[in-house]
Write a protein that holds these residues in place. Sequence first.
Motif, PDB file in Angstrom:
ATOM      1  N   LEU A  68       0.838  -1.036   0.141  1.00  0.00           N
ATOM      2  CA  LEU A  68       0.078   0.112   0.090  1.00  0.00           C
ATOM      3  C   LEU A  68       0.863   1.106  -0.003  1.00  0.00           C
ATOM      4  N   LEU A  69       1.788   1.288   0.780  1.00  0.00           N
ATOM      5  CA  LEU A  69       2.678   2.472   0.957  1.00  0.00           C
ATOM      6  C   LEU A  69       3.613   2.858  -0.754  1.00  0.00           C
ATOM      7  N   ALA A  70       3.797   1.541  -1.187  1.00  0.00           N
ATOM      8  CA  ALA A  70       4.771   1.685  -2.412  1.00  0.00           C
ATOM      9  C   ALA A  70       3.688   2.582  -3.388  1.00  0.00           C
ATOM     10  N   GLY A  71       2.494   1.844  -3.544  1.00  0.00           N
ATOM     11  CA  GLY A  71       1.388   2.342  -4.466  1.00  0.00           C
ATOM     12  C   GLY A  71       1.020   3.888  -4.180  1.00  0.00           C
ATOM     13  N   ILE A  72       1.026   4.215  -2.850  1.00  0.00           N
ATOM     14  CA  ILE A  72       0.766   5.772  -2.464  1.00  0.00           C
ATOM     15  C   ILE A  72       1.958   6.740  -3.064  1.00  0.00           C
ATOM     16  N   GLY A  73       3.215   6.118  -2.651  1.00  0.00           N
ATOM     17  CA  GLY A  73       4.283   6.641  -2.892  1.00  0.00           C
ATOM     18  C   GLY A  73       4.533   6.903  -4.587  1.00  0.00           C
ATOM     19  N   ALA A  74       4.389   5.947  -5.253  1.00  0.00           N
ATOM     20  CA  ALA A  74       4.293   5.969  -6.744  1.00  0.00           C
ATOM     21  C   ALA A  74       3.354   6.966  -6.983  1.00  0.00           C
ATOM     22  N   THR A  75       2.090   7.066  -6.719  1.00  0.00           N
ATOM     23  CA  THR A  75       0.960   7.918  -6.978  1.00  0.00           C
ATOM     24  C   THR A  75       1.623   9.628  -6.845  1.00  0.00           C
ATOM     25  N   ALA A  76       2.293   9.767  -5.689  1.00  0.00           N
ATOM     26  CA  ALA A  76       2.824  11.313  -5.686  1.00  0.00           C
ATOM     27  C   ALA A  76       3.902  11.546  -6.480  1.00  0.00           C
ATOM     28  N   ALA A  77       4.954  10.328  -6.734  1.00  0.00           N
ATOM     29  CA  ALA A  77       5.706  10.480  -7.604  1.00  0.00           C
ATOM     30  C   ALA A  77       5.536  10.833  -9.055  1.00  0.00           C
ATOM     31  N   GLY A  78       4.628  10.235  -9.515  1.00  0.00           N
ATOM     32  CA  GLY A  78       3.878  10.388 -10.721  1.00  0.00           C
ATOM     33  C   GLY A  78       3.438  11.624 -11.040  1.00  0.00           C
ATOM     34  N   ALA A  79       2.765  12.265  -9.987  1.00  0.00           N
ATOM     35  CA  ALA A  79       1.986  13.606 -10.265  1.00  0.00           C
ATOM     36  C   ALA A  79       3.162  14.466 -10.253  1.00  0.00           C
ATOM     37  N   SER A  99      -2.493   8.049   6.802  1.00  0.00           N
ATOM     38  CA  SER A  99      -3.799   7.472   7.270  1.00  0.00           C
ATOM     39  C   SER A  99      -3.702   5.910   7.133  1.00  0.00           C
ATOM     40  N   SER A 100      -2.751   5.431   6.585  1.00  0.00           N
ATOM     41  CA  SER A 100      -2.444   4.024   6.396  1.00  0.00           C
ATOM     42  C   SER A 100      -1.979   3.112   7.499  1.00  0.00           C
ATOM     43  N   ARG A 101      -1.623   3.966   8.487  1.00  0.00           N
ATOM     44  CA  ARG A 101      -1.009   3.396   9.700  1.00  0.00           C
ATOM     45  C   ARG A 101      -2.148   3.643  10.980  1.00  0.00           C
ATOM     46  N   PRO A 102      -3.110   2.609  10.957  1.00  0.00           N
ATOM     47  CA  PRO A 102      -4.242   2.712  11.565  1.00  0.00           C
ATOM     48  C   PRO A 102      -3.805   2.689  13.177  1.00  0.00           C
TER      49      PRO A 102
END
Length: 403
Positions: free
Chosen positions: A288-299, A389-392
């Motif tokens: 999940l963290l890898a996907g979120i990080g890639a989203t930000a980097a792509g933007a 948020s991903s760390r509840p």
Amino acid sequence: MADSAAVLDAPRSSVRRVTLAVAAAGVCSFTLLYAPQAVLPQLAEQYALDPGRASLAVSVATGALAVAVLPIAVLSEIVGRRPVILTSVLASAALGLVLPFAPSFEVLLALRVLQGVAIAGFPGVASAYLAERLGRSGVAAAVGAMIAGNTLGGMLGRLTAGFTTDWLGWRGALTAVGSVALVCALVTVATLPGVPRRDTGRPRLRGVVAGLGVAVRDPLLVAQYAVAMLGMGSFVALYNVAGFRLTGQPLNLSTAVASLVFLAYAVGTLASASSGRLVARFGRRRSLLAGIGATAAGAALTLPDSLVAVAAGFLVFTFGFFTAHSVANGWAAAEAPPGARGQVSGLYNLAYYLGSSVGGTLGSVVYGHAGWGWLVATVVGWQALAMLSSRPPRRRAARTPRG
């Protein structure tokens, strides 16, 4: 609920039939939901709208979907998953064929609201349907395959509208999209199998409400809802104004060429389909963290006024978003208690499409007033919040609701 072992012993042809039916429903729903995104510049020109107001053609539908998805998911606990899915695809396809004949922008928005409510029956119920058909152990891969079909639908709708607008006009383009959606809806009607009745019968209203309470109290599930809202808000915000950026200065592309940006959805399909393997190897949280990080980097990669940089950025952005969404959706579906699956699915989709509606409109307003750079900064900020948020907090034991 049907025992998962029964599904594992089912013939391969039955599993393939489920996959085909759900994929066709996903193509139908998401072809219709986001097709207007490709013609927002044409709507803005015809009706003298700024980007923020034009984006309402997308946002009112996703907003209506967000409002309707939870009640429909709860309804599916009572009337069954299959009737809800079938009603959803048929009604949304019929509205898709009426939409191009709207005499004004206001009527178009009203029809889009109705269409959003109709579409809500598929995403609000599909994860719960797959969990009941395939069992907990198979849900990660199943949800990934479902989202891959949804991604294909989103790409197909945008590309169909984008490629046909120059010679059919935006009304003809949306008619073509509606026709494709109707074919997919009929495939779903012909192939979607039902879910065996629970031995205990349909849940009583008190059990449904208890399941909703479990779904909103579990911190692990709430974390996935937050990731869904922030991720989808970022995704729609960037894609809503992609056409404006690509057809404007300094890139100055034609509508047909600019619509090629939606080919980035192909990597989204790949990301969704491979999410199950990613989770199996690295675990849900790291994936999940890898996907979120890639989203930000792509933007961030889309910032330079270079067509190559923008294209590369959208590819990375789309891959990251669909990875994060697939992991979060599968995580929520897998952890949902048996008596609350419909409610968890509904709440996840409520957050997801509320993010689409609110985030998409806010992003368009930011772009219209401050430009692409500030929009990218907004998206990166939302992804930072998604990481937090991903760390509840420590999860409390959830009580399985009784019917």
